[in-house]
Scaffold this motif. Sequence first.
Motif, mmCIF file in Angstrom:
data_model
loop_
_atom_site.group_PDB
_atom_site.id
_atom_site.type_symbol
_atom_site.label_atom_id
_atom_site.label_comp_id
_atom_site.label_asym_id
_atom_site.label_seq_id
_atom_site.Cartn_x
_atom_site.Cartn_y
_atom_site.Cartn_z
ATOM 1 N N TYR A 65 -12.163 -42.318 -5.382
ATOM 2 C CA TYR A 65 -12.924 -41.880 -5.759
ATOM 3 C C TYR A 65 -13.661 -40.971 -4.518
ATOM 4 O O TYR A 65 -14.070 -39.816 -4.545
ATOM 5 N N VAL A 66 -14.215 -41.842 -4.046
ATOM 6 C CA VAL A 66 -14.542 -41.251 -2.731
ATOM 7 C C VAL A 66 -13.350 -40.205 -2.201
ATOM 8 O O VAL A 66 -13.817 -39.147 -1.361
ATOM 9 N N PHE A 67 -12.385 -40.345 -2.203
ATOM 10 C CA PHE A 67 -11.524 -39.341 -0.949
ATOM 11 C C PHE A 67 -11.525 -37.929 -2.321
ATOM 12 O O PHE A 67 -11.240 -37.024 -1.194
ATOM 13 N N GLY A 68 -11.717 -38.236 -3.301
ATOM 14 C CA GLY A 68 -11.436 -37.296 -4.569
ATOM 15 C C GLY A 68 -12.566 -36.125 -4.265
ATOM 16 O O GLY A 68 -13.461 -34.786 -3.966
ATOM 17 N N GLU A 91 -8.948 -28.963 8.198
ATOM 18 C CA GLU A 91 -8.844 -30.107 6.374
ATOM 19 C C GLU A 91 -8.125 -29.950 6.368
ATOM 20 O O GLU A 91 -7.341 -31.131 5.958
ATOM 21 N N VAL A 92 -7.078 -28.650 6.549
ATOM 22 C CA VAL A 92 -6.264 -28.716 5.351
ATOM 23 C C VAL A 92 -4.653 -30.346 5.933
ATOM 24 O O VAL A 92 -4.107 -30.745 5.034
ATOM 25 N N VAL A 93 -5.231 -29.798 6.861
ATOM 26 C CA VAL A 93 -4.505 -30.536 7.979
ATOM 27 C C VAL A 93 -4.504 -32.083 7.351
ATOM 28 O O VAL A 93 -3.510 -32.450 7.078
ATOM 29 N N ILE A 94 -5.874 -32.801 7.566
ATOM 30 C CA ILE A 94 -6.107 -33.937 7.545
ATOM 31 C C ILE A 94 -5.536 -34.048 5.443
ATOM 32 O O ILE A 94 -5.211 -35.730 5.342
ATOM 33 N N GLU A 95 -5.910 -33.064 4.892
ATOM 34 C CA GLU A 95 -5.737 -33.312 2.956
ATOM 35 C C GLU A 95 -3.975 -33.689 3.112
ATOM 36 O O GLU A 95 -3.715 -34.605 2.041
ATOM 37 N N ILE A 96 -3.351 -33.211 4.265
ATOM 38 C CA ILE A 96 -1.235 -33.643 3.893
ATOM 39 C C ILE A 96 -1.332 -34.803 4.784
ATOM 40 O O ILE A 96 -0.746 -35.233 4.069
ATOM 41 N N LEU A 97 -1.474 -34.732 5.557
ATOM 42 C CA LEU A 97 -1.975 -36.460 6.444
ATOM 43 C C LEU A 97 -2.335 -37.322 5.412
ATOM 44 O O LEU A 97 -1.834 -38.744 4.485
ATOM 45 N N ILE A 98 -3.142 -37.154 4.615
ATOM 46 C CA ILE A 98 -3.579 -38.245 3.355
ATOM 47 C C ILE A 98 -2.489 -38.079 2.468
ATOM 48 O O ILE A 98 -2.291 -39.862 2.084
ATOM 49 N N ILE A 99 -2.200 -37.604 2.189
ATOM 50 C CA ILE A 99 -1.146 -37.439 0.460
ATOM 51 C C ILE A 99 0.435 -37.819 1.345
ATOM 52 O O ILE A 99 0.765 -38.160 0.131
ATOM 53 N N ALA A 100 0.925 -37.574 2.692
ATOM 54 C CA ALA A 100 1.480 -38.390 2.952
ATOM 55 C C ALA A 100 1.200 -39.557 3.141
ATOM 56 O O ALA A 100 1.947 -40.864 2.754
ATOM 57 N N GLY A 140 -2.557 -44.381 -5.338
ATOM 58 C CA GLY A 140 -1.371 -43.660 -4.839
ATOM 59 C C GLY A 140 -1.745 -42.144 -5.244
ATOM 60 O O GLY A 140 -1.680 -41.526 -4.755
ATOM 61 N N ILE A 141 -0.540 -42.197 -6.870
ATOM 62 C CA ILE A 141 -0.523 -40.799 -7.207
ATOM 63 C C ILE A 141 -1.867 -40.499 -7.333
ATOM 64 O O ILE A 141 -2.376 -39.134 -7.733
ATOM 65 N N LEU A 142 -3.459 -40.767 -7.814
ATOM 66 C CA LEU A 142 -4.437 -40.098 -8.000
ATOM 67 C C LEU A 142 -5.370 -39.678 -6.731
ATOM 68 O O LEU A 142 -5.756 -39.316 -6.407
ATOM 69 N N ILE A 143 -5.029 -40.626 -5.453
ATOM 70 C CA ILE A 143 -5.068 -39.561 -4.207
ATOM 71 C C ILE A 143 -4.563 -38.659 -4.255
ATOM 72 O O ILE A 143 -4.654 -37.639 -3.830
ATOM 73 N N ILE A 144 -3.551 -38.534 -4.553
ATOM 74 C CA ILE A 144 -2.066 -37.640 -4.243
ATOM 75 C C ILE A 144 -2.786 -36.148 -5.215
ATOM 76 O O ILE A 144 -3.016 -35.140 -4.499
ATOM 77 N N VAL A 145 -3.465 -36.377 -6.565
ATOM 78 C CA VAL A 145 -3.926 -35.457 -6.844
ATOM 79 C C VAL A 145 -4.496 -34.898 -6.598
ATOM 80 O O VAL A 145 -5.133 -33.757 -6.366
ATOM 81 N N TYR A 146 -6.223 -35.531 -5.723
ATOM 82 C CA TYR A 146 -6.896 -35.068 -5.963
ATOM 83 C C TYR A 146 -6.845 -34.701 -4.325
ATOM 84 O O TYR A 146 -7.504 -33.587 -4.063
#
Length: 168
Positions: A65-68, A91-100, A140-146
């Motif tokens: 929820y916090v990541f979202g 910020e986009v690079v950070i989100e990509i790293l989080i998704i990875a 993990g799936i939910l963090i990827i979607v967020y």
Amino acid sequence: MEMLGKVRSVMDKVLTAVCCFLFAAMVLVGTYKIVSRYFFGKPSTISEELLTYLFTWMALFASVYVFGKRDHMRMGFIADKLEGKNRVILEVVIEILIIAFAAIVMLFGGISITKLTMTQATASLGIPMGVVYTVVPISGILIIVYGVLNIIDLVSGNDRGGQRDVKE
């Protein structure tokens, strides 16, 4: 874009409800544990194990929820010095790293550990440990979607960065 906002809103509401339910369950199980130990003199081993699993599930879903919301802890000493397009790129690079991370560690690793532990039973509850570990790939799936939703918001100029815009 409106559809993505609705998806995010539904996910937020479901995660909030799940976290509230898990917290309420923790309160009830904790109360039962105290009553059984101090008033009846019979400590409950099931309640101890159940509290541990409920807390773990709640912590992971609350983290999702916090990541979202993009309100997670971060070291902003670089991002706070950037503005405009450079900040969006960072910020986009950070989100990509989080998704990875979510894809490799939580989704792939979570599925692996879930499969591996399906034959092991928990000590007191007797349920397969794999059932307990299912929270990891689900998170993990939910963090990827967020993460994908956050990237779309960033690129479209709708930054939902919580306190990131607050000047100190």
